[in-house]
Write a protein that holds these residues in place. Sequence first.
Motif, mmCIF file in Angstrom:
data_model
loop_
_atom_site.group_PDB
_atom_site.id
_atom_site.type_symbol
_atom_site.label_atom_id
_atom_site.label_comp_id
_atom_site.label_asym_id
_atom_site.label_seq_id
_atom_site.Cartn_x
_atom_site.Cartn_y
_atom_site.Cartn_z
ATOM 1 N N ASP A 216 17.046 -39.551 -2.595
ATOM 2 C CA ASP A 216 16.903 -40.025 -1.219
ATOM 3 C C ASP A 216 15.449 -39.941 -0.753
ATOM 4 O O ASP A 216 14.915 -40.888 -0.161
ATOM 5 C CB ASP A 216 17.802 -39.206 -0.298
ATOM 6 C CG ASP A 216 17.942 -39.840 1.074
ATOM 7 O OD1 ASP A 216 18.123 -41.064 1.150
ATOM 8 O OD2 ASP A 216 17.867 -39.112 2.071
ATOM 9 N N HIS A 219 12.482 -42.584 -1.401
ATOM 10 C CA HIS A 219 12.208 -43.714 -0.521
ATOM 11 C C HIS A 219 10.973 -43.444 0.337
ATOM 12 O O HIS A 219 10.157 -44.330 0.591
ATOM 13 C CB HIS A 219 13.408 -43.995 0.381
ATOM 14 C CG HIS A 219 14.626 -44.461 -0.363
ATOM 15 N ND1 HIS A 219 15.504 -43.585 -0.946
ATOM 16 C CD2 HIS A 219 15.086 -45.704 -0.624
ATOM 17 C CE1 HIS A 219 16.478 -44.273 -1.527
ATOM 18 N NE2 HIS A 219 16.248 -45.565 -1.353
ATOM 19 N N GLU A 228 20.391 -49.136 3.722
ATOM 20 C CA GLU A 228 21.328 -48.430 2.853
ATOM 21 C C GLU A 228 22.384 -49.385 2.342
ATOM 22 O O GLU A 228 22.951 -50.185 3.088
ATOM 23 C CB GLU A 228 22.001 -47.296 3.615
ATOM 24 C CG GLU A 228 22.945 -46.475 2.750
ATOM 25 C CD GLU A 228 23.506 -45.269 3.476
ATOM 26 O OE1 GLU A 228 24.461 -44.663 2.947
ATOM 27 O OE2 GLU A 228 22.984 -44.944 4.562
#
Length: 313
Positions: A216, A219, A228
Amino acid sequence: MALAATVLFFAIIIYGIAAPLKAAPPLRETVANTPPVKALIVHDQSDDPQLARELAALLGHFPPVETTITEEIYYEPGSVENYDVVFYLGGAHWSINPEFLDDISATKKAVVWMGRGLNWLAEEQPVKDVYGFEQVFVDASGTLDRVSYKDRELTKTNPITTLIRQIDPGKSTVYAWVEGGGQKYPYALHSGSFWYFADIPMVGATEDCAYLVLADLLHDILNRNHPEEHPALVRIEDIHPKTDINKLNDVIDYLYYNQIPFGLALVPVYINPSTGEEVRLSDSPELVETLKEAQEKGGVIVLHGYTHQLHGE
């Protein structure tokens, strides 16, 4: 082909009755006009770069990314400046190439440090003054077995944890915490262009472990944010030269008609050691033709082992 039939059964449950024939959507979209991110992965795993390769595979989620892997003892001075981001995988307790440490201390490029070795970096620069945190010690008890992140509790699969103490909260931000045995320490921190993870998240990774924290946060690390989404494909398992072609075609046609992306796990040589039977892909031209047609319908063939054997058939 029992497994293929099972795939078809569940596909029917999930997607319903077949729709009219439509062209299958492309499985991969190119990223246009986006300059590639150049990533350097430095590891201390001697002649086993497997963890570095797993990280490189994860970086493939963020195209375009150009990845180089090297062992820390072979690091060439000044190389850091040729990349946009540098990852260090610290699994060993021995000293680190001082030229690599010098470059990490001086660079303004993004650095992601995982696991051990922060104490060696601290000898090159005042880590606690620059980044606002410091290493306490390395815990190998396995007691710290959970990671909390964004109101979710994840399993910590790597038993080795570098315990970190946050000195100046104004200089560093804690994104995740590692917990267990009544203890709680920072797991993932960010300070300026420096990111730190208290272990190597790829070790023993499962679908619900701390590896997701890294996945995660990449990013933000790579500045590759996107909406998402949760794409998936169906993999038709264990296709080999003795596969029932009629059943295989039924599955392929169903997935194609319903625009469901799919892969075909191909075993090119079937061997039964108990009977001595050996059947090769070249012995089944009908299967070869079916595979070619599957590709035309958007299917992706993945080599699933040459004979796909451990014990028995």
